[in-house]
Design a protein around this motif. Structure first.
Motif, short mmCIF file in Angstrom:
data_model
loop_
_atom_site.label_atom_id
_atom_site.label_comp_id
_atom_site.label_asym_id
_atom_site.label_seq_id
_atom_site.Cartn_x
_atom_site.Cartn_y
_atom_site.Cartn_z
N GLY A 267 -80.07 28.51 -44.37
CA GLY A 267 -81.35 28.49 -43.63
C GLY A 267 -81.42 27.39 -42.60
O GLY A 267 -82.29 27.40 -41.73
N LEU A 268 -80.48 26.42 -42.68
CA LEU A 268 -80.47 25.34 -41.69
C LEU A 268 -79.78 25.84 -40.41
O LEU A 268 -78.81 26.59 -40.47
CB LEU A 268 -79.71 24.14 -42.27
CG LEU A 268 -79.45 22.95 -41.34
CD1 LEU A 268 -80.76 22.34 -40.85
CD2 LEU A 268 -78.62 21.88 -42.06
N SER A 269 -80.27 25.41 -39.25
CA SER A 269 -79.66 25.79 -37.97
C SER A 269 -78.19 25.42 -37.97
O SER A 269 -77.82 24.39 -38.52
CB SER A 269 -80.31 25.03 -36.81
OG SER A 269 -81.67 25.31 -36.73
N SER A 270 -77.35 26.25 -37.35
CA SER A 270 -75.96 25.83 -37.25
C SER A 270 -75.89 24.74 -36.19
O SER A 270 -76.66 24.74 -35.23
CB SER A 270 -75.05 27.01 -36.92
OG SER A 270 -75.43 27.57 -35.70
N GLU A 271 -74.97 23.82 -36.38
CA GLU A 271 -74.96 22.62 -35.55
C GLU A 271 -74.75 22.96 -34.08
O GLU A 271 -75.41 22.41 -33.20
CB GLU A 271 -73.88 21.65 -36.04
CG GLU A 271 -73.97 20.33 -35.32
CD GLU A 271 -73.27 19.22 -36.06
OE1 GLU A 271 -72.29 19.52 -36.76
OE2 GLU A 271 -73.69 18.06 -35.91
N VAL A 272 -73.81 23.90 -33.81
CA VAL A 272 -73.62 24.38 -32.45
C VAL A 272 -74.22 25.78 -32.38
O VAL A 272 -73.92 26.63 -33.22
CB VAL A 272 -72.13 24.43 -32.08
CG1 VAL A 272 -71.93 24.99 -30.67
CG2 VAL A 272 -71.50 23.04 -32.20
N THR A 273 -75.07 26.01 -31.40
CA THR A 273 -75.70 27.32 -31.26
C THR A 273 -74.77 28.22 -30.46
O THR A 273 -74.24 27.80 -29.43
CB THR A 273 -77.03 27.18 -30.50
OG1 THR A 273 -77.70 25.99 -30.93
CG2 THR A 273 -77.93 28.37 -30.70
N SER A 274 -74.56 29.45 -30.93
CA SER A 274 -73.69 30.36 -30.16
C SER A 274 -74.40 30.73 -28.86
O SER A 274 -75.62 30.63 -28.75
CB SER A 274 -73.42 31.61 -30.98
OG SER A 274 -74.61 32.37 -31.07
N ASN A 275 -73.63 31.17 -27.88
CA ASN A 275 -74.24 31.54 -26.59
C ASN A 275 -75.29 32.62 -26.75
O ASN A 275 -76.32 32.61 -26.09
CB ASN A 275 -73.15 32.01 -25.62
CG ASN A 275 -72.25 30.86 -25.20
OD1 ASN A 275 -72.50 29.71 -25.58
ND2 ASN A 275 -71.22 31.16 -24.43
N VAL A 390 -72.69 19.41 -13.39
CA VAL A 390 -72.82 20.81 -13.01
C VAL A 390 -71.91 21.59 -13.95
O VAL A 390 -70.69 21.49 -13.86
CB VAL A 390 -72.43 21.02 -11.54
CG1 VAL A 390 -72.39 22.50 -11.20
CG2 VAL A 390 -73.40 20.28 -10.63
N ALA A 391 -72.52 22.31 -14.89
CA ALA A 391 -71.74 22.96 -15.94
C ALA A 391 -71.32 24.36 -15.51
O ALA A 391 -72.08 25.07 -14.85
CB ALA A 391 -72.55 23.05 -17.22
N ILE A 392 -70.09 24.73 -15.88
CA ILE A 392 -69.63 26.08 -15.57
C ILE A 392 -69.11 26.81 -16.81
O ILE A 392 -68.80 27.99 -16.76
CB ILE A 392 -68.53 26.07 -14.48
CG1 ILE A 392 -67.44 25.10 -14.88
CG2 ILE A 392 -69.10 25.66 -13.13
CD1 ILE A 392 -66.24 25.23 -14.00
N LYS A 393 -69.04 26.06 -17.93
CA LYS A 393 -68.64 26.72 -19.18
C LYS A 393 -69.58 26.31 -20.30
O LYS A 393 -70.13 25.20 -20.29
CB LYS A 393 -67.22 26.30 -19.57
CG LYS A 393 -66.14 27.02 -18.80
CD LYS A 393 -64.80 26.69 -19.41
CE LYS A 393 -63.71 27.55 -18.80
NZ LYS A 393 -62.43 27.34 -19.49
N MET A 394 -69.75 27.21 -21.24
CA MET A 394 -70.65 26.99 -22.36
C MET A 394 -69.94 27.44 -23.63
O MET A 394 -69.53 28.60 -23.72
CB MET A 394 -71.92 27.81 -22.11
CG MET A 394 -73.00 27.68 -23.15
SD MET A 394 -74.42 28.68 -22.60
CE MET A 394 -75.59 28.29 -23.89
N ASN A 395 -69.75 26.52 -24.56
CA ASN A 395 -69.02 26.83 -25.80
C ASN A 395 -67.66 27.48 -25.50
O ASN A 395 -67.28 28.45 -26.15
CB ASN A 395 -69.85 27.71 -26.72
CG ASN A 395 -71.03 26.95 -27.32
OD1 ASN A 395 -70.94 25.74 -27.57
ND2 ASN A 395 -72.15 27.62 -27.50
#
Ligand SMILES: Nc1nc2c(c(=O)[nH]1)N[C@H]1C(S)=C(S)[C@@H](COP(=O)(O)O)O[C@H]1N2
Ligand SMILES: [Mo]
Length: 560
Positions: A267-275, A390-395
């Protein structure tokens, strides 16, 4: 007139019905063109204008009432309105076709000539391009929009012509059916015809009533259940005064974080959220811009000695770095879900600005413009921080369209609003530029207010007595870290320190957990956090507008 005796009222109704049907189809076509070609959608233009010009209290009220869905409702309401306008045009046209009867507009049978449809299309085209769009602030034929005037002229013409021709076709079909019926009196008497018409009219009226009641019902349901699930409990003034009384703003020296053995808690949020799970917010009612990497160009200009433009390929070739950063929307309620965490990869904004030579004296801010006509600014000092990028990638993946492909800003410590997506231009200025949401009264500096959220147990859920359970959630302070999280199960009278999970970076949320084996009874679980500088989370309840929500997430739980 020819064989068909019709009253004005009948002509009006037939015109309006044909106009409505043709309008619905033309509206669908407009949406389709907008989604596939990125061309204009009139409901969207009007909706944006309304959303942006609403007075603050109204905006805030609608937001708490309808939550994040407000803009969708607005869009659908306007869409229905657009169809009704099409119906109005159809009705009027059918009446006027007889009033201004020069030319052969109607034949013996009462059929309208297709040239009337084309004329109608032309009038609608002029009306939307020269009057409607300028009124919504989109300029003549949408010249101010990213889509541009040419594309808008073209797509409005297509929609208009389809509407005009369909209108004539449907109108003539309706006339023809009427004619056939009146021509064979033994099949359908005038009475039957009359009752048919009443039937049809009450059908329309009933649909409108159902639509209206449905909208009201949804609004009421939202109001009763609370906009975003569990928010800080305003219902209990005793609890609130408890919290405010014993409130100590700053702990000095600041507590040292202790990271104990970590237990996985369901029930706890996962530490890294998927895209796919990462929260999404944009001003765009219907469609976010779909930018093509090949055509895309990034311009860096303003008060710099060597302004430049670069392609997506060139941007990809620059040195990049990775950083974990959590983001939160300024409209997130306490305990709300507009908060997520990801691993981002991109080019530091400082590097990009350095490629543009020296920054001229007097520069104060950096403005970011986006492909959806959104813009926002950050202070120059903030722009030059090493973690602003300036981000161009996520996970590890190319930035998804909904999160700003091909490039978005990341600016830790301030709210998501400033993380401009679909960037097209970066401009150094010496003015106090105010961005899209600031024009609506939202905070310009927008530093993140520390917040903490209970993920489990959930609001109002039942927990079994005597069983080993966990209270767990996340805490976030922007870029100030978290030194401790305290949990109370008695509405803030006593507090216990939760176990913290070592964060992935200094810019992310911190997961916390507390083992709990409760006896039967009623509990009020409250959580509060402290940052690495010793600042304690503010218990004073504030709504998101204008500078972010505050208060303690509080959850009533029954243990039996
Ligand atoms: N171009 C553009 N950028 C934007 C927005 C927008 O509407 N248009 N919305 C902002 C808001 S209010 C938030 S909270 C974040 C949300 O980013 P996400 O959808 O990737 O979570 O984007 C920001 N950047
Ligand atoms: Mo936001």
């Amino acid at each position: 007139m020819g064989a068909l005796p019709t009253t004005q009222k009948e002509r009006w109704q037939r015109g309006a019905l044909a106009g409505l049907l043709a309008g619905i189809l033309a509206s669908l076509l407009m949406l389709l063109l907008s989604l596939t070609m990125g061309s204009i959608s009139l409901p969207e233009a009007l909706g944006s204008a309304i959303a942006q010009s609403l007075p603050l209290p109204v905006f805030d009220y609608l937001h708490t009432l309808l939550g994040g869905d407000a803009k969708h409702y607005l869009f659908y309401i306007i869409l229905v309105g657009q169809c009704l306008v099409f119906a109005l045009f159809g009705g009027l046209c059918n009446l006027l076709a007889d009033r201004l009867n020069f030319g052969q507009w109607r034949d013996e049978q009462g059929d309208l000539n297709y040239s009337v449809g084309l004329m109608l299309a032309f009038i609608l085209w002029l009306f939307s391009g020269l009057i409607f769009l300028p009124l919504t602030g989109s300029g003549i034929f949408g010249a101010q929009l990213v889509t541009g005037a040419l594309n808008t002229m073209f797509s409005l013409a297509i929609t208009g012509i389809v509407y005009g021709l369909l209108f004539i076709f449907l109108h003539n079909r309706l006339t023809w059916r009427l004619l056939r019926r009146t021509a064979s009196p033994d099949q359908e008497t005038a009475e039957a015809l009359e009752s048919k018409r009443i039937e049809r009219r009450s059908l329309i009226r009933n649909s409108l009533v159902v639509l209206g009641l449905g909208t009201l019902g949804v609004a009421a349901w939202r109001f009763i259940t609370g906009s975003s699930g569990g928010t800080a409990s305003t219902a209990d003034p005793q609890l609130q005064s408890n919290l405010l009384n014993k409130y100590q703003q700053k702990i000095s020296p600041p507590p040292q974080p202790t990271y104990g053995e970590w237990q996985e808690v369901p029930g706890l949020s996962s530490e890294v959220t998927s895209n796919a799970q990462f929260y999404g917010v944009s001003k765009n009612l219907l469609s976010d811009p779909s930018v093509k990497g090949d055509d895309w160009q990034l311009m860096v200009d303003g008060l710099v000695s060597q302004p430049f433009t670069m392609s997506y390929k060139e941007l990809l070739a620059l040195p990049m770095h990775k950083q974990y950063e959590s983001m939160m929307c300024i409209s997130n309620e306490v305990g709300g879900s507009y908060m997520s965490n990801a691993l981002w990869e991109g080019i530091s904004l400082k590097d990009l600005l350095e490629r543009a030579g020296t920054i001229k004296p007097g520069a104060t801010k950096v403005v970011l413009y986006a492909a959806d006509s959104y813009s926002d600014s950050i202070h120059l000092a903030k722009a030059l921080e090493p973690t602003t990028m300036v981000a161009i990638k996520m996970n590890g993946e190319t930035l998804p369209t909904s999160h700003g492909y091909p490039a978005r800003l990341l600016v830790p410590g301030i709210y998501g609003m400033k993380h401009v997506k679909w960037i097209t231009r970066i401009q150094v200025v010496n003015t106090d530029y105010q961005g899209y949401w600031q024009q609506n009264g939202w905070s310009d500096p927008a530093p993140i207010k520390m917040t903490s959220r209970i993920d489990t147990p959930t609001y109002g859920s039942k927990v079994s007595a005597g069983k080993q359970a966990y209270i767990a959630g996340v805490a976030f302070s922007g870029n100030k870290g978290i030194s401790q999280v305290e949990v109370s199960v008695d509405g803030g009278k006593s507090w216990q320190k939760a176990n913290l999970r070592r964060p992935l970076s200094a810019l992310t949320w911190v997961l916390w957990e507390l083992p709990w084996q409760p006896q039967a009874g009623s509990y009020s679980i409250v959580v509060r956090a402290t940052d690495l500088q010793g600042n304690v989370q503010n218990p004073k309840i504030a709504p998101p507008l204008p500078d972010g929500s505050s208060g303690y997430h509080t959850i009533p739980i029954t243990v039996s």
